[in-house]
Write a protein that holds these residues in place. Structure first.
Motif, PDB file in Angstrom:
ATOM      1  N   LEU A 125       0.824  -1.237  -0.131  1.00  0.00           N
ATOM      2  CA  LEU A 125      -0.129   0.538  -0.186  1.00  0.00           C
ATOM      3  C   LEU A 125       0.934   1.467   0.340  1.00  0.00           C
ATOM      4  O   LEU A 125       1.695   1.066   0.771  1.00  0.00           O
ATOM      5  CB  LEU A 125      -1.212   0.079   1.303  1.00  0.00           C
ATOM      6  N   THR A 158      -1.454   0.700  -5.067  1.00  0.00           N
ATOM      7  CA  THR A 158      -1.947  -0.577  -4.620  1.00  0.00           C
ATOM      8  C   THR A 158      -1.027  -1.725  -5.601  1.00  0.00           C
ATOM      9  O   THR A 158      -1.589  -1.492  -6.331  1.00  0.00           O
ATOM     10  CB  THR A 158      -2.952  -1.534  -4.023  1.00  0.00           C
ATOM     11  N   VAL A 198      -5.091  -4.555   2.531  1.00  0.00           N
ATOM     12  CA  VAL A 198      -5.640  -5.339   1.079  1.00  0.00           C
ATOM     13  C   VAL A 198      -5.593  -6.946   1.493  1.00  0.00           C
ATOM     14  O   VAL A 198      -4.534  -6.565   2.853  1.00  0.00           O
ATOM     15  CB  VAL A 198      -4.971  -4.162   0.076  1.00  0.00           C
ATOM     16  N   LEU A 219      -9.799  -4.827  -1.626  1.00  0.00           N
ATOM     17  CA  LEU A 219      -9.059  -3.903  -1.163  1.00  0.00           C
ATOM     18  C   LEU A 219      -9.942  -2.945  -0.032  1.00  0.00           C
ATOM     19  O   LEU A 219     -11.075  -2.727  -0.629  1.00  0.00           O
ATOM     20  CB  LEU A 219      -8.801  -2.500  -2.230  1.00  0.00           C
TER      21      LEU A 219
END
Length: 196
Positions: A93, A98, A126, A135
């Motif tokens: 992240l 991401t 996530v 997510l």
């Protein structure tokens, strides 16, 4: 400040603004990396960490010797912070999105896909489940296609801070409580869309 800890036989690897420390079961503390660490995760006998610029992989023995197994630069402005290691992959992240990283080959970290924050919004946590990224953030719970390159489904949820799960159930943690979500419909609808 401490941002994370991972257990290993004989002690803990502790990460924080002063780097990585080894805290042995005997109470002895040793510095193994003198660099600020923003994210930490463990996958088997390997540890993954980020300094805000790159993702690093190493075994405990390599770290104690002052070396790393591999480094993957995440790109200008991505600023990786949170890490989630699962199976043979690591999810990173960052401020700008991401990233899904293949960590199967020792000595080589390979980018599988990246979802920009413009598409996902702010993401708090996530995880990988059923070969897809889930997510959790300001836009609720979102799911990627099998490639992990774009989001194809979402659900509005009240708990948006942390995400955990196993099998087909996801546990979402928020300030007001917990939510349990059966991921089966999302995996099924994602598979159906992929066939179209």
């Amino acid at each position: 400040s401490i941002i994370g800890a991972e257990g290993f036989p004989g002690g803990l690897v502790i990460a924080g603004n002063r780097g990585l420390l080894w805290l042995g079961d005997d109470g002895v503390v040793a510095e193994i990396l003198d660099r600020e660490v923003l994210g930490l995760a463990r996958q088997g006998q390997r540890v993954f960490f980020t300094d805000g610029r790159s993702l690093f992989a190493a075994t405990l023995d390599l770290l104690k010797a002052g070396r790393v197994e591999s480094e993957l630069r995440m790109g200008r402005g991505f600023r990786p912070a949170g890490l989630r290691a699962t199976g043979s992959h690591v999810v990173v992240l960052g401020d700008r999105g991401t990233a899904w990283i293949d960590s199967r080959t020792p000595g080589r970290l390979q980018l599988v896909s990246r979802i920009d924050a413009i598409e996902s919004g702010e993401v708090n946590d996530v995880m990988l489940l059923g070969g897809r990224l889930f997510l959790l953030g300001m836009r609720g719970l979102q799911i990627s296609d099998p490639s992990g390159e774009r989001l194809i489904d979402s659900v509005d949820v009240g708990s948006r801070s942390q995400l955990s799960g196993d099998g087909r159930h996801l546990v979402l943690v928020g300030e007001a409580g917990l939510q349990v979500v059966d991921a089966t419909p999302f995996l099924y609808s994602a598979a159906a869309r992929a066939r179209q």
